[in-house]
Design a protein around this motif. Structure first.
Motif, short mmCIF file in Angstrom:
data_model
loop_
_atom_site.label_atom_id
_atom_site.label_comp_id
_atom_site.label_asym_id
_atom_site.label_seq_id
_atom_site.Cartn_x
_atom_site.Cartn_y
_atom_site.Cartn_z
N GLN A 17 0.83 -1.21 0.00
CA GLN A 17 0.00 0.00 0.00
C GLN A 17 0.86 1.25 0.00
O GLN A 17 0.70 2.15 -0.82
N ILE A 18 1.80 1.29 0.95
CA ILE A 18 2.78 2.37 1.05
C ILE A 18 4.03 1.79 1.68
O ILE A 18 3.93 0.83 2.47
N GLY A 22 8.19 5.03 3.95
CA GLY A 22 7.53 6.29 3.61
C GLY A 22 7.35 6.51 2.12
O GLY A 22 6.74 7.48 1.69
N LYS A 23 7.86 5.58 1.32
CA LYS A 23 7.73 5.70 -0.13
C LYS A 23 6.27 5.52 -0.56
O LYS A 23 5.61 4.57 -0.14
N SER A 24 5.80 6.42 -1.42
CA SER A 24 4.42 6.33 -1.88
C SER A 24 4.30 5.36 -3.04
O SER A 24 5.29 4.98 -3.68
N GLU A 25 3.07 4.98 -3.34
CA GLU A 25 2.81 4.10 -4.48
C GLU A 25 3.28 4.74 -5.78
O GLU A 25 3.83 4.06 -6.66
N PHE A 75 12.78 10.42 -2.83
CA PHE A 75 11.34 10.19 -3.00
C PHE A 75 10.67 11.35 -3.73
O PHE A 75 9.46 11.52 -3.65
N GLU A 124 3.48 7.71 -13.80
CA GLU A 124 3.13 6.86 -12.66
C GLU A 124 2.25 5.69 -13.12
O GLU A 124 2.42 4.55 -12.66
#
Length: 204
Positions: A17-18, A22-25, A75, A124
């Motif tokens: 999910q994440i 702390g890295k986002s999708e 990031f 993305e």
């Protein structure tokens, strides 16, 4: 997203999910897309060396782009967008030099024909659709070996980039990184081949 490249990974199997880091999708997708694009550039760089064409800018860039995909390094989506677009520009320009010198790029890897979307959201989406890790190989053991090699290459690229900043470079190291990134796009390799590739990274 799916990421299992570090010891922090959720449930010991992978962040979905994440990132625990702390890295986002979205960033995870961009990292996968940059890795994919960089492999296309590496394939061309290998072909270029066969023609005696050594591009120091390309070699340094491949290390920087590969290093950037390590967990916790960067990031910032905008930076990944810039890297992805520059990767494709360098790939196309170097390929023209190879062909002008009478050479050719002996690969049908999808990374060679990758065209980036016109905006960040599109990039993305491309990264998510790529499903990079799961498509490294249909065989789980071979896929795992490719992941080991890939994460080893990211560490090697980090050391190489740091050394270059301090004024130390070695063409054999750049060449090995390019060759190994290129090899990971192949689907005709067995366990012994991929174990040898992983060991080669440690040797370098």
């Amino acid at each position: 997203m799916f990421c299992n490249q570090c010891e922090q990974t959720a449930k010991g199997s992978g962040c979905e999910q994440i990132g625990v880091c702390g890295k986002s999708e979205g960033v995870a997708a961009l990292q996968d897309l940059l890795t994919h694009a960089t492999q296309g550039l590496a394939i061309v760089a290998v072909a270029a060396r066969k023609q005696g064409i050594v591009d120091n800018v390309v070699d340094r860039f491949i290390c920087e782009a590969t290093f950037a995909c390590l967990t916790n390094v960067d990031f910032d989506p905008a930076r990944f967008e810039n890297w992805i677009r520059k990767t494709v520009q360098l790939r196309n320009a170097l390929r023209e030099k190879v062909e002008a010198a009478g050479g050719f790029v002996d690969s049908d890897a999808a990374a060679l024909s990758f065209v980036p979307a016109p905006d960040l959201a599109g990039l993305e989406a491309q990264g998510a659709e790529l499903d990079y890790i799961n498509t490294l190989d249909d065989n789980e053991d071979l896929r795992s070996l490719k992941q080991i090699a890939l994460y080893g290459l990211r560490g090697l690229a980090a050391y190489t980039d740091h050394a270059a900043i301090l004024g130390q470079t070695d063409d054999e190291v750049f060449s090995a990184i390019n060759e190994l990134l290129a090899v990971l796009t192949r689907k005709d390799l067995g366990v012994d081949d991929l174990v040898a590739g992983a060991l080669k990274i440690g040797e370098v």
